[in-house]
Design an enzyme around this catalytic site. Sequence first.
Site, mmCIF file in Angstrom:
data_model
loop_
_atom_site.group_PDB
_atom_site.id
_atom_site.type_symbol
_atom_site.label_atom_id
_atom_site.label_comp_id
_atom_site.label_asym_id
_atom_site.label_seq_id
_atom_site.Cartn_x
_atom_site.Cartn_y
_atom_site.Cartn_z
ATOM 1 N N VAL A 1 0.843 -1.189 0.000
ATOM 2 C CA VAL A 1 0.000 0.000 0.000
ATOM 3 C C VAL A 1 0.880 1.241 0.000
ATOM 4 O O VAL A 1 1.921 1.269 0.650
ATOM 5 C CB VAL A 1 -0.950 0.002 1.218
ATOM 6 C CG1 VAL A 1 -0.187 0.051 2.527
ATOM 7 C CG2 VAL A 1 -1.955 1.154 1.144
ATOM 8 N N SER A 2 0.475 2.257 -0.762
ATOM 9 C CA SER A 2 1.179 3.532 -0.842
ATOM 10 C C SER A 2 2.630 3.292 -1.293
ATOM 11 O O SER A 2 2.844 2.697 -2.352
ATOM 12 C CB SER A 2 1.091 4.250 0.505
ATOM 13 O OG SER A 2 1.478 5.592 0.393
ATOM 14 N N ALA A 3 3.629 3.710 -0.493
ATOM 15 C CA ALA A 3 5.013 3.441 -0.889
ATOM 16 C C ALA A 3 5.255 1.947 -1.044
ATOM 17 O O ALA A 3 6.033 1.516 -1.905
ATOM 18 C CB ALA A 3 5.977 4.021 0.149
#
Length: 315
Positions: free
Chosen positions: A152-154
Amino acid sequence: MSIPSRLLRTLIAAVAFTPAFVAAPPAAHAAGGSYFAGAYVSIYGSRDYHGYVPSTYRAGTPMPLLIALHGCTENDVGFDLLSGWSAEAERRGFIVVFPDQNNLVNPAGCWNWTLPTNLHRGWGEPAIIAGITNRMKSTYSVDPRRVYVTGVSAGGVMANIMAVTYPDLYASAAILAGCEYECDILQLRTPEQAGLDALAEMGSRARPVPVVIWQGTADVVVPPSTAYRIAGQWTTVGHVDSVADTVEYAQAPGGRTYRHLTYRTTSGQPLVEQYMIDGAGHAYPGGCSCSLYGDPAGPDATGISWDFFLAHPKP
Protein backbone atom coordinates in the site's frame (compact mmCIF):
# COMPACT_ATOMS: atom_id res chain seq x y z
CA MET A 1 1.17 4.74 12.88
CA SER A 2 2.58 5.52 16.32
CA ILE A 3 2.99 1.84 17.24
CA PRO A 4 6.51 1.02 18.57
CA SER A 5 7.60 -1.34 15.84
CA ARG A 6 10.40 -3.18 17.61
CA LEU A 7 8.40 -3.64 20.83
CA LEU A 8 5.38 -5.10 19.03
CA ARG A 9 7.56 -7.27 16.86
CA THR A 10 9.17 -8.65 20.00
CA LEU A 11 5.73 -9.40 21.44
CA ILE A 12 4.74 -11.22 18.26
CA ALA A 13 7.98 -13.14 18.41
CA ALA A 14 7.28 -14.11 22.01
CA VAL A 15 3.92 -15.56 20.98
CA ALA A 16 5.69 -17.59 18.31
CA PHE A 17 8.49 -18.56 20.74
CA THR A 18 10.96 -17.01 18.30
CA PRO A 19 13.42 -14.28 19.40
CA ALA A 20 13.11 -11.18 17.22
CA PHE A 21 16.86 -11.01 16.74
CA VAL A 22 17.38 -14.39 15.09
CA ALA A 23 18.33 -14.40 11.45
CA ALA A 24 15.69 -16.89 10.31
CA PRO A 25 12.45 -18.32 11.72
CA PRO A 26 12.24 -21.95 12.77
CA ALA A 27 10.13 -24.34 10.76
CA ALA A 28 6.47 -24.03 11.75
CA HIS A 29 4.56 -27.07 12.99
CA ALA A 30 1.00 -28.11 12.33
CA ALA A 31 -0.11 -27.94 15.98
CA GLY A 32 -1.42 -24.40 15.47
CA GLY A 33 -0.93 -21.19 13.59
CA SER A 34 2.02 -19.14 14.78
CA TYR A 35 3.78 -15.84 14.28
CA PHE A 36 7.50 -15.62 13.68
CA ALA A 37 9.97 -12.76 13.43
CA GLY A 38 13.50 -12.33 12.20
CA ALA A 39 16.02 -10.17 10.40
CA TYR A 40 17.50 -10.42 6.93
CA VAL A 41 21.03 -9.10 6.35
CA SER A 42 22.78 -8.65 3.02
CA ILE A 43 25.35 -6.36 1.43
CA TYR A 44 22.46 -3.98 0.69
CA GLY A 45 21.47 -3.62 4.32
CA SER A 46 19.29 -5.31 6.92
CA ARG A 47 15.53 -5.45 7.35
CA ASP A 48 13.41 -6.93 10.13
CA TYR A 49 10.28 -8.86 9.27
CA HIS A 50 7.52 -10.84 10.88
CA GLY A 51 5.06 -13.32 9.46
CA TYR A 52 2.35 -15.84 10.12
CA VAL A 53 2.11 -19.56 9.39
CA PRO A 54 -1.49 -20.92 9.50
CA SER A 55 -2.59 -23.92 11.53
CA THR A 56 -3.20 -25.86 8.30
CA TYR A 57 0.49 -25.79 7.36
CA ARG A 58 2.12 -29.21 6.94
CA ALA A 59 5.81 -29.50 6.19
CA GLY A 60 6.21 -31.16 2.81
CA THR A 61 2.86 -29.90 1.49
CA PRO A 62 3.45 -26.75 -0.61
CA MET A 63 1.47 -23.69 0.49
CA PRO A 64 1.09 -20.24 -1.11
CA LEU A 65 3.24 -17.36 0.15
CA LEU A 66 2.45 -13.63 0.27
CA ILE A 67 4.89 -10.76 0.80
CA ALA A 68 3.08 -7.68 2.18
CA LEU A 69 4.73 -4.23 2.14
CA HIS A 70 3.60 -1.41 4.41
CA GLY A 71 3.29 2.28 3.56
CA CYS A 72 5.00 5.41 4.88
CA THR A 73 4.71 6.16 8.64
CA GLU A 74 3.68 2.52 9.09
CA ASN A 75 5.60 -0.56 10.09
CA ASP A 76 5.19 -4.26 9.47
CA VAL A 77 3.05 -4.86 12.56
CA GLY A 78 0.82 -1.86 11.88
CA PHE A 79 0.20 -3.03 8.32
CA ASP A 80 -0.73 -6.49 9.56
CA LEU A 81 -3.33 -4.97 11.90
CA LEU A 82 -4.59 -2.62 9.18
CA SER A 83 -4.93 -5.19 6.42
CA GLY A 84 -5.85 -8.29 8.38
CA TRP A 85 -3.55 -10.39 6.21
CA SER A 86 -2.51 -12.73 9.05
CA ALA A 87 -6.15 -13.45 9.88
CA GLU A 88 -6.82 -14.05 6.18
CA ALA A 89 -3.83 -16.39 6.04
CA GLU A 90 -5.31 -18.48 8.85
CA ARG A 91 -8.75 -18.57 7.21
CA ARG A 92 -7.56 -19.43 3.75
CA GLY A 93 -4.32 -21.33 4.21
CA PHE A 94 -1.23 -19.42 3.17
CA ILE A 95 1.95 -18.00 4.70
CA VAL A 96 2.30 -14.22 4.90
CA VAL A 97 5.46 -12.20 5.59
CA PHE A 98 5.72 -8.49 6.38
CA PRO A 99 9.14 -6.93 5.71
CA ASP A 100 9.78 -3.78 7.75
CA GLN A 101 11.54 -0.71 6.41
CA ASN A 102 14.58 0.39 8.42
CA ASN A 103 13.99 3.86 9.87
CA LEU A 104 17.71 4.55 9.63
CA VAL A 105 17.48 4.48 5.83
CA ASN A 106 14.12 6.26 5.71
CA PRO A 107 12.98 8.09 8.87
CA ALA A 108 9.36 8.16 7.60
CA GLY A 109 9.36 4.41 7.13
CA CYS A 110 8.87 4.67 3.36
CA TRP A 111 10.32 2.16 0.95
CA ASN A 112 12.87 4.13 -1.06
CA TRP A 113 11.27 3.75 -4.49
CA THR A 114 12.67 7.14 -5.59
CA LEU A 115 16.25 5.87 -5.60
CA PRO A 116 17.43 4.60 -9.01
CA THR A 117 19.22 1.66 -7.37
CA ASN A 118 15.85 0.42 -6.09
CA LEU A 119 14.42 0.03 -9.57
CA HIS A 120 16.56 -2.91 -10.63
CA ARG A 121 16.91 -6.60 -9.99
CA GLY A 122 19.78 -7.59 -7.73
CA TRP A 123 20.17 -4.15 -6.18
CA GLY A 124 19.05 -2.34 -3.07
CA GLU A 125 15.66 -2.92 -1.52
CA PRO A 126 14.32 -5.16 -4.31
CA ALA A 127 17.23 -7.53 -3.63
CA ILE A 128 16.48 -7.44 0.11
CA ILE A 129 12.76 -8.15 -0.35
CA ALA A 130 13.51 -10.92 -2.84
CA GLY A 131 16.03 -12.28 -0.34
CA ILE A 132 13.38 -12.43 2.39
CA THR A 133 11.04 -14.14 -0.07
CA ASN A 134 13.62 -16.76 -0.97
CA ARG A 135 14.41 -17.33 2.71
CA MET A 136 10.74 -18.18 3.28
CA LYS A 137 10.83 -20.54 0.32
CA SER A 138 13.83 -22.36 1.79
CA THR A 139 12.44 -22.43 5.34
CA TYR A 140 8.87 -23.54 4.61
CA SER A 141 7.18 -25.75 2.04
CA VAL A 142 6.11 -23.08 -0.45
CA ASP A 143 4.38 -23.56 -3.78
CA PRO A 144 6.75 -21.75 -6.21
CA ARG A 145 3.84 -21.06 -8.58
CA ARG A 146 1.87 -19.26 -5.86
CA VAL A 147 4.21 -16.62 -4.48
CA TYR A 148 2.57 -13.17 -4.47
CA VAL A 149 3.39 -9.60 -3.49
CA THR A 150 1.20 -6.72 -2.30
CA GLY A 151 1.70 -3.29 -0.81
CA VAL A 152 0.00 0.00 0.00
CA SER A 153 1.18 3.53 -0.84
CA ALA A 154 5.01 3.44 -0.89
CA GLY A 155 4.64 -0.30 -0.39
CA GLY A 156 2.33 -0.36 -3.40
CA VAL A 157 4.99 1.34 -5.50
CA MET A 158 7.53 -1.21 -4.29
CA ALA A 159 5.15 -4.13 -4.94
CA ASN A 160 4.92 -2.95 -8.55
CA ILE A 161 8.72 -2.71 -8.73
CA MET A 162 9.03 -6.25 -7.35
CA ALA A 163 6.67 -7.58 -10.03
CA VAL A 164 8.82 -5.90 -12.70
CA THR A 165 12.24 -6.84 -11.32
CA TYR A 166 11.35 -10.39 -10.23
CA PRO A 167 8.59 -11.66 -12.56
CA ASP A 168 10.09 -15.13 -12.21
CA LEU A 169 9.58 -15.03 -8.43
CA TYR A 170 6.14 -13.43 -8.03
CA ALA A 171 3.10 -14.88 -9.78
CA SER A 172 0.94 -11.76 -9.47
CA ALA A 173 0.66 -8.54 -7.48
CA ALA A 174 -1.85 -6.32 -5.69
CA ILE A 175 -1.06 -2.59 -5.76
CA LEU A 176 -2.93 -0.22 -3.45
CA ALA A 177 -2.51 3.54 -3.98
CA GLY A 178 0.79 2.85 -5.72
CA CYS A 179 2.43 4.13 -8.89
CA GLU A 180 3.64 2.90 -12.26
CA TYR A 181 7.21 1.67 -12.82
CA GLU A 182 9.72 4.56 -12.62
CA CYS A 183 6.94 6.59 -11.02
CA ASP A 184 6.47 9.89 -12.85
CA ILE A 185 4.86 12.12 -10.24
CA LEU A 186 4.35 14.94 -12.76
CA GLN A 187 2.85 12.45 -15.24
CA LEU A 188 4.88 13.82 -18.14
CA ARG A 189 5.66 10.39 -19.57
CA THR A 190 3.06 8.05 -20.96
CA PRO A 191 2.05 4.81 -19.19
CA GLU A 192 3.17 3.01 -22.34
CA GLN A 193 6.71 4.29 -21.79
CA ALA A 194 6.61 2.89 -18.26
CA GLY A 195 5.55 -0.42 -19.78
CA LEU A 196 8.39 -0.38 -22.29
CA ASP A 197 10.88 0.41 -19.53
CA ALA A 198 9.41 -2.43 -17.47
CA LEU A 199 9.90 -4.80 -20.40
CA ALA A 200 13.51 -3.66 -20.72
CA GLU A 201 14.11 -4.30 -17.01
CA MET A 202 12.49 -7.75 -17.23
CA GLY A 203 14.73 -8.74 -20.12
CA SER A 204 14.61 -12.46 -20.88
CA ARG A 205 12.27 -12.96 -17.92
CA ALA A 206 9.61 -10.69 -19.43
CA ARG A 207 6.00 -11.78 -19.02
CA PRO A 208 2.67 -10.02 -18.38
CA VAL A 209 2.35 -10.25 -14.60
CA PRO A 210 -1.35 -10.15 -13.58
CA VAL A 211 -2.08 -7.27 -11.20
CA VAL A 212 -5.05 -5.96 -9.23
CA ILE A 213 -5.05 -2.21 -8.59
CA TRP A 214 -6.86 -0.34 -5.79
CA GLN A 215 -7.38 3.42 -5.73
CA GLY A 216 -9.64 5.92 -3.96
CA THR A 217 -11.14 8.64 -6.12
CA ALA A 218 -10.68 11.26 -3.37
CA ASP A 219 -7.04 10.40 -2.61
CA VAL A 220 -5.09 13.66 -2.15
CA VAL A 221 -1.73 11.87 -1.78
CA VAL A 222 -1.81 9.72 -4.92
CA PRO A 223 -3.70 11.19 -7.89
CA PRO A 224 -6.51 8.77 -8.84
CA SER A 225 -5.33 8.89 -12.46
CA THR A 226 -2.23 6.99 -11.31
CA ALA A 227 -4.28 3.78 -11.19
CA TYR A 228 -4.87 4.07 -14.93
CA ARG A 229 -1.15 4.62 -15.45
CA ILE A 230 -0.34 1.37 -13.62
CA ALA A 231 -2.93 -0.41 -15.76
CA GLY A 232 -1.36 1.14 -18.87
CA GLN A 233 2.06 -0.09 -17.84
CA TRP A 234 0.93 -3.69 -17.51
CA THR A 235 -1.28 -3.74 -20.59
CA THR A 236 1.76 -2.52 -22.53
CA VAL A 237 3.82 -5.35 -21.05
CA GLY A 238 1.03 -7.76 -22.02
CA HIS A 239 0.59 -6.26 -25.51
CA VAL A 240 -3.13 -5.71 -24.96
CA ASP A 241 -5.49 -2.75 -25.28
CA SER A 242 -5.13 -0.12 -22.55
CA VAL A 243 -8.90 0.48 -22.58
CA ALA A 244 -10.80 -1.69 -20.10
CA ASP A 245 -12.88 -4.44 -21.68
CA THR A 246 -15.54 -4.30 -18.99
CA VAL A 247 -16.59 -1.78 -16.32
CA GLU A 248 -18.88 -2.98 -13.54
CA TYR A 249 -20.50 -0.85 -10.85
CA ALA A 250 -20.94 -2.27 -7.37
CA GLN A 251 -21.17 -1.37 -3.71
CA ALA A 252 -19.49 -2.78 -0.63
CA PRO A 253 -22.12 -4.15 1.80
CA GLY A 254 -23.39 -1.05 3.59
CA GLY A 255 -20.41 0.93 2.32
CA ARG A 256 -18.84 2.68 -0.65
CA THR A 257 -19.70 2.33 -4.30
CA TYR A 258 -16.92 1.52 -6.74
CA ARG A 259 -16.07 0.73 -10.35
CA HIS A 260 -14.42 -2.56 -11.23
CA LEU A 261 -12.51 -2.41 -14.52
CA THR A 262 -11.10 -5.50 -16.22
CA TYR A 263 -8.44 -5.55 -18.95
CA ARG A 264 -8.24 -8.88 -20.77
CA THR A 265 -5.69 -10.67 -22.88
CA THR A 266 -6.40 -11.48 -26.52
CA SER A 267 -7.57 -14.90 -25.34
CA GLY A 268 -10.11 -13.27 -23.02
CA GLN A 269 -8.32 -13.92 -19.71
CA PRO A 270 -8.23 -11.12 -17.10
CA LEU A 271 -4.77 -9.58 -16.92
CA VAL A 272 -5.39 -6.36 -14.97
CA GLU A 273 -8.26 -5.66 -12.60
CA GLN A 274 -8.77 -2.15 -11.25
CA TYR A 275 -10.98 -0.94 -8.41
CA MET A 276 -11.81 2.78 -8.29
CA ILE A 277 -13.52 3.45 -4.94
CA ASP A 278 -15.87 6.43 -4.89
CA GLY A 279 -15.02 9.05 -2.28
CA ALA A 280 -12.21 7.05 -0.69
CA GLY A 281 -9.05 8.84 0.37
CA HIS A 282 -5.52 7.58 0.92
CA ALA A 283 -6.61 4.53 2.88
CA TYR A 284 -6.74 0.74 2.80
CA PRO A 285 -10.13 -0.41 1.41
CA GLY A 286 -11.90 -2.50 4.00
CA GLY A 287 -9.05 -1.88 6.43
CA CYS A 288 -9.43 -2.06 10.18
CA SER A 289 -11.00 0.96 11.90
CA CYS A 290 -8.28 0.51 14.53
CA SER A 291 -5.92 2.28 12.12
CA LEU A 292 -5.86 5.85 10.84
CA TYR A 293 -5.32 4.31 7.40
CA GLY A 294 -8.28 1.96 7.49
CA ASP A 295 -11.46 2.53 5.48
CA PRO A 296 -13.98 -0.09 6.71
CA ALA A 297 -16.60 1.30 4.30
CA GLY A 298 -14.55 0.22 1.31
CA PRO A 299 -14.70 -3.16 -0.40
CA ASP A 300 -12.60 -5.92 1.17
CA ALA A 301 -9.28 -5.35 -0.59
CA THR A 302 -7.61 -8.16 1.35
CA GLY A 303 -10.18 -10.84 0.54
CA ILE A 304 -10.70 -9.76 -3.07
CA SER A 305 -6.96 -9.53 -3.67
CA TRP A 306 -6.51 -13.08 -2.40
CA ASP A 307 -9.26 -14.27 -4.74
CA PHE A 308 -7.32 -12.59 -7.56
CA PHE A 309 -4.07 -14.26 -6.48
CA LEU A 310 -5.65 -17.71 -6.41
CA ALA A 311 -6.90 -17.18 -9.97
CA HIS A 312 -3.42 -16.18 -11.17
CA PRO A 313 -0.68 -18.67 -10.30
CA LYS A 314 2.56 -18.41 -12.21
CA PRO A 315 2.43 -20.24 -15.57
